[in-house]
Design a protein around this motif. Structure first.
Motif: not given
Ligand code: MIC
Ligand code: SF4
Length: 639
Positions: A539-564
């Motif tokens: 999550a931190l690397v995409p943040l560093y690269l300027g990712i604003k949001f991720i639109l997906a069919k569904s998310f895995a639990r820990i990664h979803r929390s890391n994005l938030i």
């Protein structure tokens, strides 16, 4: 109405909220663990929170992932973690002591306690009847600082075990069978609770193999009752006083039930490239193998390795096979040195490597080009072994050992009975543990090597969020896909700018440059986006690269929390077919983002295609606050 063990332990730890499935609760966290490849971020974040003393009963910082020390980077990270541990009252487990989950089971896990770890396989502790969960590093830092963790009350799946395992069939085959039935996303939002007559024949380390690999189901955690076997295990580790009996009520109700008759199970294997791609060893057939690796937090216990030693005794490893063995802990290795088991392994031609994660995370022992590797590990994602075109099969230690001798994937049942393993008592030994300093906080200097860089911080949510689609992925994207880990990259876990050049490198080598060219952008994901590791680097690397949001069919639990936690919005398609309409470099925009995110329903306009898509943010109250403020650290700072 009777209660599950899961709900009993959660109930005894509730600080805020009510125990209704789907609602948000805050619970007390008794113990935390970190390992070094996620640990530097955890302790940078803990330092940023300016905490005097941690609030948990016990917190341990293990060093087990990054132990190659091919340059100064790893050793600098170890020194940094040790200095923070000294300052804040955290136990430090030196490299060479073993793998965090095995060590925590042996030395610190206690029935009925809660454990939060910055590693997805923390549920290993469920083998002792704990609620042990993996989480992002920041959540673990906050758990140390505040003694709490917030989660959505999970559903509970009951796996009812009946019957008894046959020779050559073991705990690994049980969890592979469960994975075959439930799939890598079958456990998302759920706890897997094991009950039934079959439980009594499983030792704590067998149980820990099963709860460990519950991580591959995407489950919040998995757990077993605490019974006579738990008492025996704790006694063998020199701490009988930590035992308490715990179980579900006999009339406990569950959200789902899966019955497994252990007598009917046979040796299984997960075929490339997913832990749920399971078939029987017999059906897969005698494929030729190049490498066998035995160890990892799933299967490196004393009894696992003694079974292996007994199979190897007096035999010779096949000339075309390289067998590597990494014991789970220093206690296990020294016991095997004392009783001669180590000699049997070495004599047969096994390579004994350090008590650490090692090949499991691609730290050495990469197979040859196009090689076939049998591993007693838990993940066989493409490329994770360090060789992009290798085929990795996940099997039990027994199947791995016999196959190392025959040179082909082998069903051990053809080779007669296995001798049983005698239980052992282990000497208490804390020579690998550094206890926290007794000085005042200010007296302990923090050691920061030059490879340790600050982590990126997001900004609060703006009313218009827009960007181009910089990547569109398929289903089950792993955090290994997002932020690969191997012997070359793992030493840079403290250096987000460096890692950013390698984000998604195995999937799309232009990703990082495309983000640079477009000032970041948006990722479109499939089902179960972000499965696997707890690494917040994904999550931190995409943040560093300027990712604003991720639109997906569904998310895995820990990664979803890391994005938030990083302030990146995880949006879920309301109509799954919209996924097919979106293409690379389409320009997407969310207007009135603040209002829409607050309402939970977010309309995304595709300016390129002149279409709109409905999506949901599904944020809890606490999560919404983090998204509005640009992540967890910013939220904490405003309090
Ligand atoms: C893994 O097995 O993928 C790891 C390496 O242990 C990760 C942690 C990390 O990425 O550092 C995990 O499982 O959380
Ligand atoms: Fe280490 Fe592998 Fe376990 Fe992860 S899965 S903690 S890399 S042994």
């Amino acid at each position: 109405m009777g209660k599950s063990l899961t709900y009993k332990i959660l109930e005894s730890h509730i600080v805020e909220g009510t125990l209704d499935s789907g609602s948000e609760i805050t619970i007390k966290i008794d113990q935390t663990l970190t390992q070094d490849s996620t640990g530097t971020m955890v302790y940078l974040q803990l330092e940023a929170m300016n905490v005097e003393k941690i609030k948990t009963e016990i917190s341990v910082a293990y060093i087990d992932h990054n132990t190659l020390q091919t340059g100064f980077e790893n050793a600098d990270d170890h020194a940094f973690i040790k200095s923070v541990a000294q300052r804040h009252g955290i136990l430090f487990s030196k490299p060479g002591n073993g793998i965090c989950h095995q060590l925590h089971l042996e030395n610190y896990g206690k029935p009925g306690k809660t454990l939060l770890g910055s590693d997805s396989h923390t549920p290993t502790g469920g083998g002792l009847g704990m609620i042990a969960m993996g989480a992002g590093g920041l959540d673990v830092a906050v758990a140390m600082a505040e003694g709490t963790y917030s989660l959505i009350v999970p559903k509970v799946i009951n796996v009812k075990l009946t019957g008894k395992l046959n020779p050559w069939v073991s705990a690994k085959d049980i969890i592979l069978y469960v994975l075959k039935n439930l799939s890598v996303k079958g456990g998302v939002g759920k706890v897997v609770e094991y009950t039934g007559d079959g439980v009594a024949a499983l030792s704590v380390t067998d149980r820990a193999t099963i709860t460990n690999m519950g991580a591959e189901l995407g489950a919040t955690t998995s757990l077993f009752p605490s019974d006579k076997n738990t008492e025996d295990y704790l006694r063998s580790q020199g701490r009988p006083e930590d035992y308490i009996a715990l179980s579900a009520d006999p009339d406990a109700t569950y959200d789902e039930i899966l019955e497994v008759n252990l007598s009917e199970l046979e040796p299984l294997a997960a075929k490339p490239h997913s832990p749920d791609n399971v078939d029987s060893v017999k059906n897969i057939g005698e494929i030729k193998i190049d490498q066998v690796a035995i160890g990892s937090c799933t299967n490196s216990s004393y009894s696992d390795l003694m079974k292996v030693a007994n199979i190897l005794k007096g035999k010779k490893i096949h000339p075309d096979v390289s067998l590597v063995i990494s014991p789970g802990s220093s206690k296990i290795l020294s016991k095997m040195a004392e009783n001669g088991a180590l000699a049997h392994m070495i004599h047969a031609g096994a390579r004994i490597i350090e008590n650490a994660c090692g090949p499991c995370i691609g730290m050495g022992q990469a197979p040859k080009s196009g090689g076939v590797s049998l591993r007693s590990f838990n993940r066989n994602f493409k490329g994770r072994s360090g060789t992009a075109d290798a085929d990795v099969y996940l099997v039990s230690p027994e199947t791995a050992a016999i196959s190392a001798i025959t040179g082909v994937l082998s069903d051990g049942r053809k080779f007669g009975n296995l001798s049983s393993i005698k239980d052992e008592t282990f000497e208490y030994n804390d020579n690998f543990i550094v206890y926290p300093g007794i000085q005042e906080k200010g007296d302990i200097p923090i050691e920061m090597g030059p490879n340790i860089k600050p982590f990126p911080l997001n900004k609060s949510l703006t009313n218009v969020v827009q960007g181009k689609v910089v990547l569109k992925t398929g289903d089950n994207i792993t955090t290994d896909d997002i932020m690969p880990s191997n012997a070359k990259l793992l030493p840079y876990r403290s250096n987000i700018p460096f890692l950013s050049k390698y984000c998604f490198i195995g999937i799309d080598e232009d990703f990082s440059k495309r983000c640079d060219d477009n000032e970041g952008g948006i990722i479109i994901g499939g089902d179960n986006y972000g499965q696997g590791s707890s690494r917040e680097h994904a999550a931190l690397v995409p943040l560093y690269l300027g990712i604003k949001f991720i639109l997906a069919k569904s998310f895995a639990r820990i990664h979803r929390s890391n994005l938030i936690n990083s302030g990146i919005i995880p949006l879920v398609f309301e109509n799954l077919q919209d996924y097919d309409h979106i293409q690379l470099l389409d320009e997407l925009i969310i207007e009135n983002a603040i209002d829409q995110v607050k309402k939970g329903k977010v309309t995304i306009k595709n300016k390129t295609k002149n279409e709109t898509y409905a999506s949901q943010s599904n944020l809890s109250e606490l999560e919404l606050e983090m998204i509005l403020k640009g992540g967890k650290i910013n939220t904490i700072k405003t309090k």
